[in-house]
Design a protein around this motif. Structure first.
Motif, PDB file in Angstrom:
ATOM      1  N   ARG A 114       0.832  -1.211   0.000  1.00 34.63           N
ATOM      2  CA  ARG A 114       0.000   0.000   0.000  1.00 34.63           C
ATOM      3  C   ARG A 114       0.866   1.261   0.000  1.00 34.63           C
ATOM      4  N   SER A 115       1.923   1.237   0.795  1.00 31.06           N
ATOM      5  CA  SER A 115       2.739   2.458   0.837  1.00 31.06           C
ATOM      6  C   SER A 115       3.502   2.628  -0.480  1.00 31.06           C
ATOM      7  N   ALA A 116       3.881   1.494  -1.125  1.00 27.61           N
ATOM      8  CA  ALA A 116       4.548   1.605  -2.426  1.00 27.61           C
ATOM      9  C   ALA A 116       3.596   2.197  -3.461  1.00 27.61           C
ATOM     10  N   LEU A 117       2.320   1.770  -3.405  1.00 31.23           N
ATOM     11  CA  LEU A 117       1.338   2.313  -4.346  1.00 31.23           C
ATOM     12  C   LEU A 117       1.134   3.808  -4.104  1.00 31.23           C
ATOM     13  N   GLU A 118       1.191   4.204  -2.845  1.00 32.37           N
ATOM     14  CA  GLU A 118       1.073   5.640  -2.568  1.00 32.37           C
ATOM     15  C   GLU A 118       2.265   6.401  -3.143  1.00 32.37           C
ATOM     16  N   ARG A 119       3.434   5.792  -3.061  1.00 32.00           N
ATOM     17  CA  ARG A 119       4.635   6.456  -3.608  1.00 32.00           C
ATOM     18  C   ARG A 119       4.503   6.704  -5.099  1.00 32.00           C
ATOM     19  N   VAL A 120       3.844   5.794  -5.820  1.00 35.13           N
ATOM     20  CA  VAL A 120       3.714   5.989  -7.272  1.00 35.13           C
ATOM     21  C   VAL A 120       2.420   6.718  -7.613  1.00 35.13           C
ATOM     22  N   GLY A 121       1.742   7.244  -6.616  1.00 34.25           N
ATOM     23  CA  GLY A 121       0.564   8.070  -6.861  1.00 34.25           C
ATOM     24  C   GLY A 121      -0.711   7.296  -7.100  1.00 34.25           C
ATOM     25  N   LEU A 122      -0.756   6.028  -6.620  1.00 36.28           N
ATOM     26  CA  LEU A 122      -1.968   5.221  -6.825  1.00 36.28           C
ATOM     27  C   LEU A 122      -2.664   4.897  -5.500  1.00 36.28           C
ATOM     28  N   GLY A 123      -2.490   5.798  -4.522  1.00 35.83           N
ATOM     29  CA  GLY A 123      -3.113   5.565  -3.222  1.00 35.83           C
ATOM     30  C   GLY A 123      -4.615   5.402  -3.302  1.00 35.83           C
ATOM     31  N   GLY A 124      -5.212   5.928  -4.359  1.00 31.00           N
ATOM     32  CA  GLY A 124      -6.666   5.809  -4.510  1.00 31.00           C
ATOM     33  C   GLY A 124      -7.105   4.616  -5.326  1.00 31.00           C
ATOM     34  N   ARG A 125      -6.185   3.733  -5.696  1.00 36.21           N
ATOM     35  CA  ARG A 125      -6.528   2.595  -6.556  1.00 36.21           C
ATOM     36  C   ARG A 125      -6.099   1.267  -5.936  1.00 36.21           C
ATOM     37  N   LEU A 126      -6.030   1.222  -4.627  1.00 37.15           N
ATOM     38  CA  LEU A 126      -5.439   0.053  -3.957  1.00 37.15           C
ATOM     39  C   LEU A 126      -6.165  -1.241  -4.298  1.00 37.15           C
ATOM     40  N   GLY A 127      -7.507  -1.185  -4.365  1.00 38.30           N
ATOM     41  CA  GLY A 127      -8.268  -2.419  -4.561  1.00 38.30           C
ATOM     42  C   GLY A 127      -8.647  -2.674  -6.007  1.00 38.30           C
ATOM     43  N   HIS A 128      -8.191  -1.808  -6.914  1.00 35.17           N
ATOM     44  CA  HIS A 128      -8.580  -1.984  -8.322  1.00 35.17           C
ATOM     45  C   HIS A 128      -7.899  -3.202  -8.945  1.00 35.17           C
ATOM     46  N   LEU A 129      -8.627  -3.861  -9.841  1.00 36.61           N
ATOM     47  CA  LEU A 129      -8.033  -4.955 -10.610  1.00 36.61           C
ATOM     48  C   LEU A 129      -7.305  -4.362 -11.811  1.00 36.61           C
ATOM     49  N   PRO A 130      -6.312  -5.074 -12.343  1.00 38.07           N
ATOM     50  CA  PRO A 130      -5.602  -4.559 -13.519  1.00 38.07           C
ATOM     51  C   PRO A 130      -6.569  -4.159 -14.638  1.00 38.07           C
ATOM     52  N   SER A 131      -7.657  -4.933 -14.806  1.00 34.80           N
ATOM     53  CA  SER A 131      -8.599  -4.638 -15.886  1.00 34.80           C
ATOM     54  C   SER A 131      -9.368  -3.341 -15.637  1.00 34.80           C
ATOM     55  N   GLN A 132      -9.301  -2.833 -14.406  1.00 33.29           N
ATOM     56  CA  GLN A 132     -10.008  -1.585 -14.100  1.00 33.29           C
ATOM     57  C   GLN A 132      -9.068  -0.387 -14.111  1.00 33.29           C
ATOM     58  N   LEU A 133      -7.818  -0.598 -14.573  1.00 29.90           N
ATOM     59  CA  LEU A 133      -6.826   0.471 -14.566  1.00 29.90           C
ATOM     60  C   LEU A 133      -6.425   0.837 -15.991  1.00 29.90           C
ATOM     61  N   SER A 134      -6.011   2.102 -16.164  1.00 29.23           N
ATOM     62  CA  SER A 134      -5.502   2.530 -17.469  1.00 29.23           C
ATOM     63  C   SER A 134      -4.090   1.984 -17.652  1.00 29.23           C
ATOM     64  N   GLY A 135      -3.586   2.080 -18.888  1.00 31.94           N
ATOM     65  CA  GLY A 135      -2.241   1.593 -19.170  1.00 31.94           C
ATOM     66  C   GLY A 135      -1.201   2.247 -18.271  1.00 31.94           C
TER      67      GLY A 135
END
Ligand SMILES: Nc1ncnc2c1ncn2[C@@H]1O[C@H](COP(=O)(O)OP(=O)(O)OP(=O)(O)O)[C@@H](O)[C@H]1O
Ligand SMILES: [Mg+2]
Lengths: 238, 394
Positions: free
Chosen positions: A140-161
């Motif tokens: 979770r903290s790594a995802l926050e570092r890359v600016g994805l703190g708001g997408r923690l539970g998203h599946l890859p298919s629900q994310l942009s490239g």
């Protein structure tokens, strides 16, 4: 050694600072005809550097990255990663090196479908024997570092490239590797998103990460502090 | 500094791999499920049958002999000497004797049904103690006693009752024996060792000789001390018929059950063999799917190697996946097989017996099959060099 002696260790720890060292590295794929994808490359990467490796298609960039990242062994020459001479290491030792000191980002992201962004990033710690709670926390903290703190539970298919590539970057850096490699990380992204990913690498580098990025895009490479140009398996002096 | 994958995480990875391809997982484990279900059901059903058989043998006893006169000189039915029961009763280990006489008479529901249509039923004169000697049960009514033996009263075997359409004694039921009306006082049950009696109308000796005619003894049922059966079998022929002992036939009705059990065992083995074939096919299907999976998941293997997985970790992941696949099939199969056994036993009125060893054995076999099926694909996955794997399909 002589030069380091002249300067006090406290101000310039030279030997410690070099995290990756290639000396006259050759990689030849057996033929017919045999291909010298990497043809005598010597290169040092210091801690805290952000290096772009640029070159046309087929110039040996990926091959070089695999050798630098201990995914492949050179035909000849010496590779030292974080103080480890790769040539003499077993599969288990090389795997341990990758698990603890290296991070990889690939052009196609290679995320696991059907698993949340957090769980994908947590895979980056799977082979260190760390427990699931600790893995998730650090993911979770790594995802926050890359600016994805708001997408923690998203599946890859629900994310942009671009977001997927950020997840992949988070997976590479979740274990705080000594050095991170990215092979054409913007190859599947449009120019705006590519620019954002480059910004991310610059930001991570500013925080202290050592990063080697492969790209054939000179414009993107020009934004990096150091560039290494490759042609036909050799370094081109810039 | 080591590369280390926890056991729980290995299981998690395998589960993840199967969950991501749930449709394929279901279809692939189906083969194992069917094979295991077949084997468990066959073992369960035959065990239930055997339990029923043993219960029947327990109740009916294996120490009962049937002594009859062989074929007569002219091929007609032969008779036992009149004093045969008394002589036999004098043999030490003999506990009880009861003689019967097969009568030359027919039994019909009513006078209106033509005499030729006897439905394969016969009329047998019996002693009141026959039932105790045989160890039968009454489905309805009572057996003949000293009083009803003298009256036009009859007890029907279960098959005879069914054929004659007598299913209840809630109201008075009559049948026509040798042209005369007889009251049905009982319906016998539990005579499965004596098919001839099951298809007979039983009447008392007194009424038989008085109303129907001669009642020459056709057979005796002899209950023997279980430890001396062989000795008794040896002496009975000379005791019964000293002139021509070789004309005396002795059978042990419980042997018929044992023979049926042997036939069942042969069938069981055949079905288990078929189930095993299904298991082998299921195993091959798993191996096949896993090989395919390894080809498709080159990228995943590459990423995992880049994340620090050793060759051993990759091998373990795919092997565990194959074993888990087989285990899922195995558990479903055990459930199915137990369910089939339960349904079958319930429908037949058998005691439900699924040997616990069969259940554990079945799951063990499934795990073994999964292991064998997974070994080759897993080692193929592990053998892919990391640099090749991250390059994708090359
Ligand atoms: N496994 C292999 N066997 C034989 N030749 C190979 C193998 N892998 C790569 N090569 C060859 O080595 C050379 C360098 O390949 P590499 O993939 O390193 O180039 P690259 O610079 O990464 O190219 P691109 O920009 O297209 O990714 C190419 O000529 C390629 O055909
Ligand atoms: Mg490349």
């Amino acid at each position: 050694m002589t030069s380091t002696k002249a300067i006090p260790l406290s101000s310039r720890p030279v030997d410690v600072a070099i995290v990756l060292s290639l000396a006259d590295v050759v990689k030849e794929y057996p033929g017919p005809p045999p291909v010298r994808a990497v043809d005598g490359i010597s290169l040092d990467v210091e801690a805290g550097e952000l290096v772009a490796v640029v070159g046309p298609s087929g110039s040996g960039k990926s091959t070089l990255l695999h050798i630098m990242g201990a995914l492949d062994l050179p035909t000849s020459g010496d590779v030292v990663v974080d103080g480890n001479a790769v040539a003499s290491m077993s599969d288990r030792e090389l795997s341990a090196l990758r698990a603890h000191t290296l991070g990889f980002v690939f052009q196609e992201f290679f995320l696991i479908d059907g698993v949340s962004a957090t769980e994908n990033v947590a895979q980056g710690l799977l082979y260190r024997g760390i427990g699931p709670d600790e893995r998730s926390k650090r993911a979770r903290s790594a995802l926050e570092r890359v600016g994805l703190g708001g997408r923690l539970g998203h599946l890859p298919s629900q994310l942009s490239g671009g977001e997927r590539q950020r997840v992949a970057i988070a997976r590479a850096l979740v274990g705080d590797p000594a050095i991170m490699f990215a092979d054409e990380p913007t190859g599947n992204l449009d120019s705006v998103t590519s620019g954002e990913i480059i910004e991310l690498f610059l930001a991570l580098n500013a925080e202290g990460s050592t990063i080697v990025v492969i790209t054939h895009d000179h414009e993107l490479a020009s934004r990096f502090p150091r560039q290494v140009r490759l042609r036909d398996g050799r370094l081109e002096m810039s | 500094m080591k590369s280390k994958l926890r056991f729980a995480d290995t299981l998690g990875l395998a589960w993840l791999g199967l969950r991501a391809r749930s449709g394929r997982t279901a279809l692939t484990s189906l083969g194992i499920a069917i094979g295991i279900a077949a084997v468990v059901a066959v073992i369960g059903i035959s065990a239930s049958g055997r339990a029923d058989l043993l219960a029947a043998l327990d109740r009916l006893g294996t120490n009962l002999l049937r002594v009859s006169a062989g074929q007569g000189i002219l091929g007609g039915p032969a008779e036992l000497p009149e004093d045969a029961p008394a002589m036999t009763a004098r043999v030490g280990p003999v506990e009880a004797v009861s003689a019967v006489a097969r009568l030359d008479a027919t039994v019909r529901r009513t006078e209106l049904i033509p005499e030729v249509e006897t439905g394969g039923l016969s009329v047998v004169a019996v002693e009141p103690d026959l039932f105790d000697v045989l160890g039968g049960e009454m489905a309805a009514g009572t057996f003949l006693d000293a009083g009803s033996s003298r009256l036009p009263a009859t007890v029907l075997g279960s098959v005879a009752a069914e054929r004659l359409g007598v299913s209840t004694l809630a109201y008075q039921q009559m049948v026509t024996i040798d042209g005369q009306e007889f009251v049905v006082v009982g319906i016998a049950d539990g005579l499965q060792l004596h098919p001839d009696l099951e298809r007979s109308a039983l009447v008392g000796f007194d009424v038989a000789t008085a109303e129907i005619g001669e009642a020459p003894l056709s057979a005796m049922y002899v209950r023997v001390d279980p430890t001396s059966i062989d000795d008794v079998v040896e002496v009975i022929p000379t005791t019964v018929n000293p002139e021509s002992p070789d004309r005396v036939e002795i059978t042990r009705p419980s042997d018929a059950l044992a023979a049926r059990e042997a036939a069942d065992a042969a069938l069981t083995q055949l079905l288990i063999a078929l189930g095993s074939v299904a298991l082998i096919v299921g195993g091959v299907a798993i191996a096949n799917i896993m090989v395919m999976s390894v080809l498709e998941r080159r990228m995943e293997i590459g990423v995992r190697r880049s994340l620090g997985a050793t060759r051993g970790h990759i091998r373990r992941q795919f092997l565990t996946e194959a074993i888990l696949l087989a285990a899922i099939g195995g558990l479903v199969g055990v459930g199915l097989g137990a369910g089939i056994t339960w349904g079958f036993a319930a429908a037949r009125g058998l005691p439900v017996t699924v040997p616990i060893e069969a259940l554990f054995g079945a799951v063990g076999v499934a795990l073994l099959i999964g292991t064998l099926a997974g070994l080759y694909p897993a080692s193929r996955a592990a053998a892919i060099p990391p640099s090749q794997a991250v390059r994708g399909t090359r």
